[in-house]
Design a protein around this motif. Structure first.
Motif, PDB file in Angstrom:
ATOM      1  N   PHE A  28      20.971  -9.968 -42.401  1.00 29.27           N
ATOM      2  CA  PHE A  28      20.694  -8.641 -41.767  1.00 29.27           C
ATOM      3  C   PHE A  28      21.124  -7.641 -42.760  1.00 29.27           C
ATOM      4  CE2 PHE A  28      21.284 -11.415 -38.100  1.00 29.27           C
ATOM      5  CZ  PHE A  28      20.057 -11.194 -37.478  1.00 29.27           C
ATOM      6  N   LYS A  29      21.431  -8.009 -44.047  1.00 28.32           N
ATOM      7  CA  LYS A  29      21.830  -7.150 -45.037  1.00 28.32           C
ATOM      8  C   LYS A  29      20.831  -5.944 -45.212  1.00 28.32           C
ATOM      9  CE  LYS A  29      19.891  -9.789 -48.852  1.00 28.32           C
ATOM     10  NZ  LYS A  29      20.276 -10.705 -49.994  1.00 28.32           N
ATOM     11  N   CYS A  30      19.458  -6.196 -44.771  1.00 30.47           N
ATOM     12  CA  CYS A  30      18.541  -5.198 -44.893  1.00 30.47           C
ATOM     13  C   CYS A  30      17.742  -5.146 -43.598  1.00 30.47           C
ATOM     14  CB  CYS A  30      17.470  -5.452 -46.041  1.00 30.47           C
ATOM     15  SG  CYS A  30      17.938  -5.377 -47.564  1.00 30.47           S
ATOM     16  N   HIS A  31      17.163  -3.999 -43.247  1.00 32.03           N
ATOM     17  CA  HIS A  31      16.446  -3.533 -41.887  1.00 32.03           C
ATOM     18  C   HIS A  31      15.060  -2.921 -42.519  1.00 32.03           C
ATOM     19  CE1 HIS A  31      15.839  -3.063 -37.862  1.00 32.03           C
ATOM     20  NE2 HIS A  31      15.346  -1.784 -38.128  1.00 32.03           N
ATOM     21  N   PRO A  32      14.063  -3.627 -42.004  1.00 30.70           N
ATOM     22  CA  PRO A  32      13.843  -4.752 -41.237  1.00 30.70           C
ATOM     23  C   PRO A  32      14.441  -6.059 -42.266  1.00 30.70           C
ATOM     24  CG  PRO A  32      11.873  -4.047 -42.082  1.00 30.70           C
ATOM     25  CD  PRO A  32      12.780  -3.048 -42.441  1.00 30.70           C
ATOM     26  N   VAL A  33      14.300  -7.137 -41.628  1.00 34.86           N
ATOM     27  CA  VAL A  33      14.740  -8.439 -42.444  1.00 34.86           C
ATOM     28  C   VAL A  33      13.657  -8.649 -43.598  1.00 34.86           C
ATOM     29  CG1 VAL A  33      15.080 -10.795 -42.424  1.00 34.86           C
ATOM     30  CG2 VAL A  33      15.980  -9.364 -40.428  1.00 34.86           C
ATOM     31  N   ASN A  34      12.470  -8.607 -43.069  1.00 30.60           N
ATOM     32  CA  ASN A  34      11.151  -8.713 -44.394  1.00 30.60           C
ATOM     33  C   ASN A  34      11.309  -7.352 -44.844  1.00 30.60           C
ATOM     34  OD1 ASN A  34      10.538  -7.583 -41.883  1.00 30.60           O
ATOM     35  ND2 ASN A  34       8.223  -8.251 -42.378  1.00 30.60           N
ATOM     36  N   TYR A  35      12.362  -6.843 -45.566  1.00 32.14           N
ATOM     37  CA  TYR A  35      12.297  -5.351 -46.534  1.00 32.14           C
ATOM     38  C   TYR A  35      11.318  -5.427 -47.440  1.00 32.14           C
ATOM     39  CZ  TYR A  35      15.156  -8.200 -49.765  1.00 32.14           C
ATOM     40  OH  TYR A  35      15.601  -9.299 -50.416  1.00 32.14           O
ATOM     41  N   GLU A  43       8.379  -3.615 -46.575  1.00 35.62           N
ATOM     42  CA  GLU A  43       8.764  -2.352 -46.192  1.00 35.62           C
ATOM     43  C   GLU A  43       9.756  -1.726 -47.288  1.00 35.62           C
ATOM     44  OE1 GLU A  43       7.137  -0.001 -44.168  1.00 35.62           O
ATOM     45  OE2 GLU A  43       5.925  -1.845 -43.133  1.00 35.62           O
ATOM     46  N   SER A  55      12.643   0.675 -45.950  1.00 32.99           N
ATOM     47  CA  SER A  55      13.624  -0.403 -45.483  1.00 32.99           C
ATOM     48  C   SER A  55      15.099   0.176 -45.811  1.00 32.99           C
ATOM     49  CB  SER A  55      13.519  -1.829 -45.984  1.00 32.99           C
ATOM     50  OG  SER A  55      13.617  -1.575 -47.293  1.00 32.99           O
ATOM     51  N   CYS A  74      18.856  -1.016 -46.942  1.00 31.29           N
ATOM     52  CA  CYS A  74      19.617  -2.195 -47.301  1.00 31.29           C
ATOM     53  C   CYS A  74      21.315  -1.879 -47.660  1.00 31.29           C
ATOM     54  CB  CYS A  74      19.060  -2.955 -48.582  1.00 31.29           C
ATOM     55  SG  CYS A  74      17.325  -3.519 -48.255  1.00 31.29           S
ATOM     56  N   ASN A  75      22.064  -2.688 -47.387  1.00 29.62           N
ATOM     57  CA  ASN A  75      23.503  -2.453 -47.672  1.00 29.62           C
ATOM     58  C   ASN A  75      23.458  -2.324 -49.277  1.00 29.62           C
ATOM     59  OD1 ASN A  75      26.164  -2.950 -48.520  1.00 29.62           O
ATOM     60  ND2 ASN A  75      26.590  -3.766 -46.210  1.00 29.62           N
TER      61      ASN A  75
END
Length: 437
Positions: A240-247, A250, A254, A256-257
């Motif tokens: 979950f470091k990025c949203h969405p997971v399949n960054y 996107e 997207s 990301c941390n």
């Protein structure tokens, strides 16, 4: 981008900018996801040369980009002219961009050597448990699960290194390959801590059954809770470091941390700390046993072999840190995977050391002889105390190794000692586990 005037003197920052331009433009151009990102740059550079006044609808039709993605990138870099100039710049310096083969070949000998060695050691462990310890226990089956997961990690990393990570620079990959890279990264990021948890749980369960001492049992529970918390944190951050997971689907929108290095280093350090605690945990119990000096040293050495797994874990963390600090469009993922394979296999091998030691005591007693006289291996069954497998006679006395004493043996030990003591003129002290009686 001053390097355009003297492109052969590209700096690390120039290479970072070139990689960023290649990746972002390649994601934008959905019609060319099968081309390398550098080929996409060439294609778009030619398009702008042929269409110097290209409008956004024309760019969208040619690239297959989404309108929202094109608007986002133009706003981010400072307008459509900046996108065009960036593409021209990368195309101009492209012949000076480094292109080195991937380092995945280093995984081939590491994977096969450690896989064969670990398979052999695990087979000996199971044989030892079945023939000496009275059967294969739950923690043995747990280490088998860890072994299968270790093979899974190594196989996945090897496939990634040989079939996907064929080069070290981003401009030599297509966007489809970059997407596949990210999927493998997440898979390996999740598989490593889960595999380590299973192996450590096997060791902790072994310690829990090894001694009835309360402090050891509480230590086992505390260490397991700490290890489990670390693994949950590591897996949660990786996923979950990025949203969405399949960054990668996107890339522009997207979130990301932006400080990924610190969480990875913290969880990695906690994994090493749990390694050290687990390998040190049984040592106080060994020191409390009344053993011959040579036997005590052998027991301490057996349980301390795990330090090698801790060292490998330290090298893995160092490689992870260097990976996040790596720049110039180059990645070092195979190096991280190599140390991970070494660490997991060493953990299984070191965890099997006590069982292998028991096997040596039974079948090759001279290698682990304790005492001043010659050793005479027993030929009867283990449950006959005076003929325990691997026992030695020194000046007529029986040396009973703690590796072979079960709970039922202690009663026999007391009975045997009492019978002998009644025929002796002088009293002796209570027999000691692992010492001459």
């Amino acid at each position: 981008m001053d390097a355009a005037s003297n492109p052969q003197n590209l700096t690390t920052s120039d290479l970072d900018v070139a990689a960023a331009v290649c990746i972002n433009v390649a994601f934008l151009a959905r019609n060319f996801y099968n081309l390398t990102t550098l080929d996409v740059i060439y294609t778009l550079a030619q398009f702008y040369l042929d269409n110097p006044n290209a409008t956004n609808p024309e760019i969208l039709r040619f690239t297959g980009a989404r309108a929202a993605d094109l608007d986002y990138l133009q706003n981010f870099v400072g307008g459509p002219d900046m996108i065009r100039d960036s593409i021209y710049w990368v195309a101009q310096i492209s012949e000076y961009l480094p292109s080195t083969p991937g380092t995945g070949h280093i995984l081939i000998p590491i994977f096969w050597v450690f896989s064969i060695l670990t398979t052999f050691v695990l087979a000996l462990r199971l044989w030892s448990r079945q023939t000496i310890a009275g059967g294969i226990m739950g923690y043995d089956w747990l280490i088998v699960v860890g072994y299968i997961m270790t093979l899974g990690y190594g196989s996945t990393a090897l496939y990634h290194a040989m079939n996907i990570n064929k080069t070290s620079q981003f401009w030599d990959y297509s966007w489809n390959e970059i997407t596949l890279q990210q999927i493998f990264y997440i898979t390996l990021d999740v598989l490593y801590p889960c595999t380590a948890l299973v192996i450590k749980s096997s060791l902790l369960l072994f310690y829990y059954n090894l001694s009835p001492v309360r402090y050891l049992k509480w230590s086992v529970w505390g260490t397991f809770a700490f290890t489990l918390s670390t693994v949950i944190a590591a897996v949660g951050f990786s996923v979950f470091k990025c949203h969405p997971v399949n960054y990668w689907s996107e890339w522009f929108t997207s979130v990301c941390n932006t400080h990924q290095t610190i969480p990875y280093l913290v969880t990695g350090s906690c994994m090493i700390l749990s390694d050290i605690i687990i390998w040190v945990m049984p040592l106080p119990m060994v020191f409390r046993l009344q053993l011959y000096r040579r036997e005590r040293i052998a027991a301490i050495f057996t349980f301390s072999l795990g330090i090698f797994a801790c060292i490998a874990s330290g090298f893995r963390l160092s490689a992870l840190h260097k990976y996040f600090l790596t720049s110039g469009g180059t990645g070092k993922t195979p190096i991280i995977n190599a140390w991970t394979i070494v660490e997991l296999n060493l953990a299984i091998i070191c965890a099997s050391a006590p069982a292998l030691r028991a096997l040596c005591i039974k079948h090759v007693p001279k290698l682990l002889s304790y005492g001043s006289g010659p050793s005479t291996p027993s030929v009867n069954e283990r449950h006959n105390l005076n003929n325990v497998s691997g026992n030695q006679k020194v000046h007529g006395r029986i040396i009973v190794h703690h590796d072979h004493i079960g709970r039922m043996d202690l009663g026999s030990l007391q009975d045997s000692y009492s019978e002998k003591a009644s025929n002796m003129s002088s009293s002796r002290s209570t027999p000691r586990v692992g010492s001459p009686v």
